[in-house]
Motif scaffolding. Structure first.
Motif, PDB file in Angstrom:
ATOM      1  N   GLU A 363       0.822  -1.227   0.000  1.00 18.63           N
ATOM      2  CA  GLU A 363       0.000   0.000   0.000  1.00 18.63           C
ATOM      3  C   GLU A 363       0.855   1.276   0.000  1.00 18.63           C
ATOM      4  O   GLU A 363       0.307   2.366  -0.152  1.00 18.63           O
ATOM      5  N   TRP A 365       2.939   4.200  -1.509  1.00 18.40           N
ATOM      6  CA  TRP A 365       2.737   4.772  -2.841  1.00 18.40           C
ATOM      7  C   TRP A 365       3.564   6.037  -3.050  1.00 18.40           C
ATOM      8  O   TRP A 365       3.996   6.682  -2.091  1.00 18.40           O
ATOM      9  N   GLN A 436       1.584   2.140  -6.687  1.00 14.50           N
ATOM     10  CA  GLN A 436       1.347   1.618  -5.326  1.00 14.50           C
ATOM     11  C   GLN A 436       1.757   0.158  -5.236  1.00 14.50           C
ATOM     12  O   GLN A 436       1.403  -0.647  -6.105  1.00 14.50           O
TER      13      GLN A 436
END
Ligand code: FUB
Length: 452
Positions: A363, A365, A436
């Motif tokens: 997750e 990014w 991501q």
């Protein structure tokens, strides 16, 4: 000034001189040599940058652990993304009044008047003593912004100091500003080569702490005197305003805070290009251990309704639009998650190779703004990456729903490789890109590129 260690690994061949080279987007603007003290000017609809040119001097020459500059280059860009180096425009050995071995071609400026281009530069006089007293300011004249520039036989009389800045008012009157601990100014004659008034010292500008690098511009009838000032530890950019180019100027505030890198100097210019204001400045991006080898940067600048300058926060992303089909350097991101994403050098021993993004947690990014996808969608996306454990990276368009347009598998392995995947849904026009990590860890990304 703060002294830090000289880089051992910058090869002279990299930094001596280049002719026309297309340079890069993002910050820093120029990735194949050091550049500092950028003065940005618009000539003939194009943006030109006249910087100083920091170098590592030949062995036994110049000043150890200090600024060393032997010449100037000029750069231009029409889109603030692709920069052309027009090569050397002036060398210390070609200035008749200067010490040809001083390596002191410090911050310059250039303006255009009566169809000619005037390049103002400080350097040391022959047999000069120490300090800024040994400096004066010269002028070199050209028919085109790219030169060739012919230096005048002598420096501007009565001027002692560095950091020339020339402002030409709407009525055609030109003013020369410079510094020597304080900021000074005088009118210039129409020939642009001689002073035409008494020298004024701008005593009203904060005098506590070193001040240099004046840059004056006008907007909506207000004259802005902007300058680097050491209010605390290192230089930050400040400004004052007046209704007269010769002041007095009322101190207004800070344009850019002290650099997070600890670089002692900052030196800037402010320019309006194609209806957007920009701040050009410098930091030590390509020389993290030695702050006298600097690199030019640019970021957008905005005004409050009342004319005050909004503080500029330095970015890696900088300015300009990046083509989706180019190698998009996502390590120069415009934003990132506050966990598991970092930009680090590809090779700590050779900063000129640039950076990579390391995505370390699912997750995590990075966002890279202003990518131009054009009118047609892309077929594939390529990512140059490596990962010891492997992972998957989602490619998204940043926005309300962060729409995923591709997912790229990065195979496990220690070598850099290019991985690709089809682009699932159409991306057109200028969009912000988001990368991501979806699975895995330790995924290093060099660049991203779309194929039509
Ligand atoms: O580049 C040498 C000097 O450092 C400049 O003239 C100053 O403004 C500071 O940037």
């Amino acid at each position: 000034m703060k002294h830090s260690k000289m880089p051992k690994t910058i090869s002279l061949s990299l930094i001596i001189f280049f002719l026309s080279v297309n340079a890069f987007a993002q910050n820093p603007l120029i990735m194949d040599q050091f550049t500092a003290d950028p003065t940005a000017r618009v000539f003939n609809g194009k943006l030109y940058v006249f910087p100083s040119h920091d170098i590592v001097p030949p062995k036994g020459e110049g000043r150890a652990e200090w600024f060393n500059m032997a010449d100037y280059h000029v750069f231009s860009s029409e889109d603030l993304t692709n920069w052309t180096d027009h090569g050397k425009i002036l060398d210390q050995k070609d200035v008749p009044w200067a010490d040809p071995k001083a390596y002191s071609m410090w911050a310059p400026d250039a303006v255009s008047k009566n169809g000619k281009f005037y390049f103002y530069f400080p350097t040391r006089l022959k047999d000069a003593g120490d300090g800024e007293k040994g400096f004066s300011i010269g002028v070199a004249v050209a028919d085109k912004p790219e030169g060739p520039y012919k230096p005048q036989p002598n420096h501007i009389q009565r001027v002692e100091g560095i950091d020339p800045n020339v402002f030409i008012d709407k009525d055609g009157q030109a003013y020369l500003y410079w510094s020597r601990g304080k900021i000074y100014g005088a009118k210039l004659k129409d020939n642009m080569l001689e002073l035409d008034s008494e020298i004024k010292t701008f005593e009203e500008i904060p005098q506590k702490g070193h001040i240099e690098g004046p840059f004056v511009f006008e907007r909506n009838g207000t004259y802005y005197m902007t300058y680097p000032h050491v209010a605390n530890n290192t230089e930050r950019l400040e400004y004052g305003t007046s209704d007269n180019p010769m002041g007095p100027f009322t101190h207004q505030g800070v344009i850019m805070d002290e650099s997070a890198s600890g670089t002692w100097t900052n030196h800037h210019s402010i320019v309006n290009y194609k209806d957007q204001w920009y701040l050009f400045y410098h930091d030590n991006d390509l020389s993290p251990d030695f702050d006298k080898n600097r690199s030019n940067r640019a970021d957008s600048l905005f005004f409050e309704e009342n004319g005050n300058i909004k503080k500029v926060i330095p970015t890696k992303r900088g300015v300009g639009i990046t083509a989706s089909t180019s190698e998009i350097q996502v390590d120069r991101y415009s934003a990132k998650s506050n966990y598991g994403a970092a930009s680090v050098f590809l090779d700590r021993l050779d900063p000129f190779k640039g950076w990579k993004v390391v995505l370390n947690k699912p997750e995590a990014w990075v966002k890279y703004n202003k990518v131009d996808f054009g009118a047609e969608g892309s077929k594939n996306v390529k990512i140059r990456a490596r990962s010891l454990t492997g992972g998957t990276v989602a490619v998204k368009l940043a926005g309300q729903d962060n729409k995923e347009i591709s997912k790229v598998t990065i195979q496990k392995g220690g070598n850099w490789e290019v991985f690709s995947a089809p682009v699932k849904s159409e991306a057109t026009a200028v969009q912000d890109l988001l990368l991501q990590l979806k699975s895995g860890a330790g995924v290093e990304v060099d660049w991203v590129q779309f194929e039509k």
